[in-house]
Motif scaffolding. Structure first.
Motif, PDB file in Angstrom:
ATOM      1  N   MET A   1     -36.522 -29.384  64.672  1.00 58.51           N
ATOM      2  CA  MET A   1     -36.701 -28.070  65.466  1.00 58.51           C
ATOM      3  C   MET A   1     -37.445 -27.181  64.839  1.00 58.51           C
ATOM      4  SD  MET A   1     -34.437 -25.577  67.648  1.00 58.51           S
ATOM      5  CE  MET A   1     -33.778 -24.831  66.003  1.00 58.51           C
ATOM      6  N   TYR A   2     -36.886 -26.776  63.785  1.00 61.86           N
ATOM      7  CA  TYR A   2     -37.619 -25.873  62.540  1.00 61.86           C
ATOM      8  C   TYR A   2     -38.882 -26.315  62.182  1.00 61.86           C
ATOM      9  CZ  TYR A   2     -38.296 -23.035  58.414  1.00 61.86           C
ATOM     10  OH  TYR A   2     -38.476 -22.310  57.156  1.00 61.86           O
ATOM     11  N   TYR A   3     -39.132 -27.553  61.742  1.00 64.89           N
ATOM     12  CA  TYR A   3     -40.209 -28.068  61.331  1.00 64.89           C
ATOM     13  C   TYR A   3     -41.291 -27.873  62.288  1.00 64.89           C
ATOM     14  CZ  TYR A   3     -43.684 -31.462  60.132  1.00 64.89           C
ATOM     15  OH  TYR A   3     -45.234 -32.335  59.674  1.00 64.89           O
ATOM     16  N   ILE A   4     -40.868 -28.266  63.621  1.00 65.45           N
ATOM     17  CA  ILE A   4     -41.886 -28.236  64.558  1.00 65.45           C
ATOM     18  C   ILE A   4     -42.536 -26.954  65.293  1.00 65.45           C
ATOM     19  CG2 ILE A   4     -42.266 -28.565  67.133  1.00 65.45           C
ATOM     20  CD1 ILE A   4     -42.656 -31.066  65.565  1.00 65.45           C
ATOM     21  N   MET A   5     -41.423 -25.902  64.878  1.00 69.31           N
ATOM     22  CA  MET A   5     -41.816 -24.416  65.442  1.00 69.31           C
ATOM     23  C   MET A   5     -42.280 -23.566  64.349  1.00 69.31           C
ATOM     24  SD  MET A   5     -38.265 -23.117  67.577  1.00 69.31           S
ATOM     25  CE  MET A   5     -39.304 -21.865  68.210  1.00 69.31           C
TER      26      MET A   5
ATOM     27  N   LYS B   1     -25.108 -28.146  64.574  1.00 67.32           N
ATOM     28  CA  LYS B   1     -25.975 -27.093  64.208  1.00 67.32           C
ATOM     29  C   LYS B   1     -26.361 -27.341  62.733  1.00 67.32           C
ATOM     30  CE  LYS B   1     -23.259 -23.838  65.973  1.00 67.32           C
ATOM     31  NZ  LYS B   1     -22.787 -22.477  66.276  1.00 67.32           N
ATOM     32  N   ILE B   2     -25.958 -28.173  62.044  1.00 69.52           N
ATOM     33  CA  ILE B   2     -26.249 -28.456  60.559  1.00 69.52           C
ATOM     34  C   ILE B   2     -27.568 -28.101  60.221  1.00 69.52           C
ATOM     35  CG2 ILE B   2     -26.174 -29.926  58.989  1.00 69.52           C
ATOM     36  CD1 ILE B   2     -23.566 -31.030  59.457  1.00 69.52           C
ATOM     37  N   PHE B   3     -27.607 -27.269  59.426  1.00 73.14           N
ATOM     38  CA  PHE B   3     -29.263 -26.925  58.952  1.00 73.14           C
ATOM     39  C   PHE B   3     -29.449 -26.749  57.408  1.00 73.14           C
ATOM     40  CE2 PHE B   3     -32.519 -24.025  57.814  1.00 73.14           C
ATOM     41  CZ  PHE B   3     -33.581 -24.483  58.203  1.00 73.14           C
ATOM     42  N   GLU B   4     -28.774 -25.956  56.917  1.00 77.23           N
ATOM     43  CA  GLU B   4     -28.978 -25.594  55.435  1.00 77.23           C
ATOM     44  C   GLU B   4     -28.539 -26.632  54.565  1.00 77.23           C
ATOM     45  OE1 GLU B   4     -27.001 -23.854  57.488  1.00 77.23           O
ATOM     46  OE2 GLU B   4     -27.039 -21.679  57.138  1.00 77.23           O
ATOM     47  N   LEU B   5     -27.564 -27.537  54.836  1.00 78.63           N
ATOM     48  CA  LEU B   5     -27.216 -28.725  53.955  1.00 78.63           C
ATOM     49  C   LEU B   5     -28.400 -29.799  54.104  1.00 78.63           C
ATOM     50  CD1 LEU B   5     -23.620 -29.611  54.784  1.00 78.63           C
ATOM     51  CD2 LEU B   5     -24.335 -28.691  52.648  1.00 78.63           C
ATOM     52  N   VAL B   6     -28.949 -30.132  55.164  1.00 87.49           N
ATOM     53  CA  VAL B   6     -30.094 -30.888  55.101  1.00 87.49           C
ATOM     54  C   VAL B   6     -31.332 -30.363  54.537  1.00 87.49           C
ATOM     55  CG1 VAL B   6     -31.482 -32.488  56.802  1.00 87.49           C
ATOM     56  CG2 VAL B   6     -29.040 -31.955  57.100  1.00 87.49           C
ATOM     57  N   TYR B   7     -31.601 -29.113  54.663  1.00 85.52           N
ATOM     58  CA  TYR B   7     -32.699 -28.516  54.420  1.00 85.52           C
ATOM     59  C   TYR B   7     -32.779 -28.660  52.867  1.00 85.52           C
ATOM     60  CZ  TYR B   7     -36.574 -25.119  54.154  1.00 85.52           C
ATOM     61  OH  TYR B   7     -37.766 -24.575  53.776  1.00 85.52           O
TER      62      TYR B   7
ATOM     63  N   THR C   1     -32.497 -32.976  51.479  1.00 84.03           N
ATOM     64  CA  THR C   1     -33.422 -33.857  51.539  1.00 84.03           C
ATOM     65  C   THR C   1     -34.706 -33.039  52.303  1.00 84.03           C
ATOM     66  OG1 THR C   1     -32.755 -34.465  53.691  1.00 84.03           O
ATOM     67  CG2 THR C   1     -31.840 -35.674  51.912  1.00 84.03           C
ATOM     68  N   ASN C   2     -34.531 -31.896  52.673  1.00 89.93           N
ATOM     69  CA  ASN C   2     -35.459 -31.124  53.569  1.00 89.93           C
ATOM     70  C   ASN C   2     -36.198 -32.039  54.821  1.00 89.93           C
ATOM     71  OD1 ASN C   2     -37.345 -29.069  54.403  1.00 89.93           O
ATOM     72  ND2 ASN C   2     -39.064 -29.528  52.872  1.00 89.93           N
ATOM     73  N   GLY C   3     -35.347 -33.077  55.258  1.00 90.84           N
ATOM     74  CA  GLY C   3     -35.850 -34.002  56.383  1.00 90.84           C
ATOM     75  C   GLY C   3     -36.478 -34.974  55.916  1.00 90.84           C
ATOM     76  N   GLY C   4     -36.733 -35.284  54.345  1.00 83.18           N
ATOM     77  CA  GLY C   4     -37.631 -36.507  54.236  1.00 83.18           C
ATOM     78  C   GLY C   4     -36.534 -37.670  53.861  1.00 83.18           C
ATOM     79  N   PRO C   5     -37.135 -38.884  53.162  1.00 79.75           N
ATOM     80  CA  PRO C   5     -38.688 -39.103  53.242  1.00 79.75           C
ATOM     81  C   PRO C   5     -39.162 -39.324  54.602  1.00 79.75           C
ATOM     82  CG  PRO C   5     -37.494 -40.957  52.636  1.00 79.75           C
ATOM     83  CD  PRO C   5     -36.368 -40.028  52.885  1.00 79.75           C
ATOM     84  N   ASN C   6     -40.196 -38.938  55.005  1.00 81.78           N
ATOM     85  CA  ASN C   6     -41.102 -39.131  56.065  1.00 81.78           C
ATOM     86  C   ASN C   6     -40.199 -38.626  57.492  1.00 81.78           C
ATOM     87  OD1 ASN C   6     -43.366 -39.766  54.614  1.00 81.78           O
ATOM     88  ND2 ASN C   6     -42.623 -41.775  54.570  1.00 81.78           N
ATOM     89  N   HIS C   7     -39.404 -37.697  57.526  1.00 78.44           N
ATOM     90  CA  HIS C   7     -38.606 -37.305  58.722  1.00 78.44           C
ATOM     91  C   HIS C   7     -37.527 -38.100  58.819  1.00 78.44           C
ATOM     92  CE1 HIS C   7     -41.418 -34.115  59.548  1.00 78.44           C
ATOM     93  NE2 HIS C   7     -42.445 -35.068  59.508  1.00 78.44           N
ATOM     94  N   LYS C   8     -37.157 -39.131  58.014  1.00 78.37           N
ATOM     95  CA  LYS C   8     -36.222 -39.845  58.277  1.00 78.37           C
ATOM     96  C   LYS C   8     -34.664 -39.406  58.101  1.00 78.37           C
ATOM     97  CE  LYS C   8     -38.676 -44.114  57.163  1.00 78.37           C
ATOM     98  NZ  LYS C   8     -38.922 -45.399  56.365  1.00 78.37           N
TER      99      LYS C   8
END
Length: 290
Positions: A250-254, A226-232, A235-242
């Motif tokens: 899931m957050y990005y898609i929704m 369930k890790i979310f805050e650390l990544v957000y 890196t915010n999921g970047g670069p290019n979602h890698k």
């Protein structure tokens, strides 16, 4: 306080919490499951789409990549958390000068908000301005510099280490509570019988705290999934979602792409995985009471 022993009063006090839980959790879960079988975009009518959203996940390269990153974070953090937190608890189980202060400091990282933890580690691991790479350059070891975060490879490994660092104090506390339940008389008797420290650990301590071990395993796995805050934050999921994880993607898609039904399907899959480990935890707790 006799009124608290009245079943009717207990029920009355439970109703507000039950209603809030039902509205914000139960209803939301079933609503998400329903939308996962539609083409709902967040606005307008939701048309039934069957299993299309679930089939789409099997061919979505970014989703598969995010699952792979989540698996890496899970494995890395688990391999650190289980042995290190037990070792810390084993040390803290001894009485020594300043042990109370050490226990408090050990737990401190866990009470820091993950967003703040992410900010701290960005300051340390940023490839350009981070302390780690700057120190390596300063001491003439520039060849060892890495893209610790934000690169193509190391980000999930770094996230796993950071999650473990933040969580070790919490899981060590669980292990410590388990160690406190081991009777000292058994250790004293084993010493008289000639058992060494390793034999005491293997044949007495570990079997007697197996419930604590199971709890730590289940909670650590669920936490990593369930890790979310650390990544957000980092890196915010970047670069290019890698560097996406299952939750951040899931957050990005929704909420950013407007593909509400597809994101709902992802959340249902993640919910099912977490439920499996949660049921293991509940079963273990139930066995303890029985």
């Amino acid at each position: 306080m006799k009124w608290l022993s009245n079943k009717r009063n207990i029920l009355l006090f439970s109703i507000p919490s039950f209603l809030l839980y039902t509205v914000f959790i139960i209803v939301s879960v079933f609503s998400t499951i329903r939308y996962s079988f539609t083409d709902f975009s967040g606005i307008g009518k939701a048309n039934f789409a069957g299993l299309e959203n679930y089939k789409r996940m099997l061919t979505d390269e970014i989703f598969l990549k995010s699952c792979g990153n989540t698996a890496i974070i899970l494995v890395v953090s688990f391999l650190i958390i289980l042995p290190v937190s037990f070792f810390v608890a084993f040390v803290l189980d001894r009485n020594f000068k300043g042990s109370s202060a050490v226990k408090a400091l050990n737990f401190t990282p866990y009470i820091i908000a993950p967003i703040i933890v992410g900010t701290i580690w960005v300051f340390l691991l940023d490839p350009t301005m981070g302390v780690v790479n700057n120190v390596l350059r300063a001491v003439g070891l520039g060849g060892l510099q890495q893209e610790w975060i934000g690169g193509n490879t190391l980000t999930p490994y770094s996230i796993g280490v950071i999650y473990a660092w933040q969580s070790i104090g919490y899981y060590a506390t669980i292990f410590l509570a388990g160690l406190k339940t081991v009777p000292t008389e058994i250790h004293e008797a084993s010493s008289i019988e000639g058992a060494n420290a390793w034999q005491k650990l293997r044949y007495i301590t570990l079997p007697m705290i197996k419930d604590s071990i199971v709890i730590v395993i289940v909670l650590a796995v669920n936490g990593a999934l369930k890790i979310f805050e650390l990544v957000y934050q980092m890196t915010n999921g970047g670069p290019n979602h890698k560097s996406e994880t299952a939750v951040t993607y899931m957050y990005y898609i929704m909420f950013k792409s407007g593909k509400y039904s597809y994101g709902s399907a992802m959340s249902v899959v993640l919910l099912m995985v977490c439920m499996i480990f949660t049921l293991i935890y509940i079963r273990n707790v139930k066995d303890n009471f029985e």
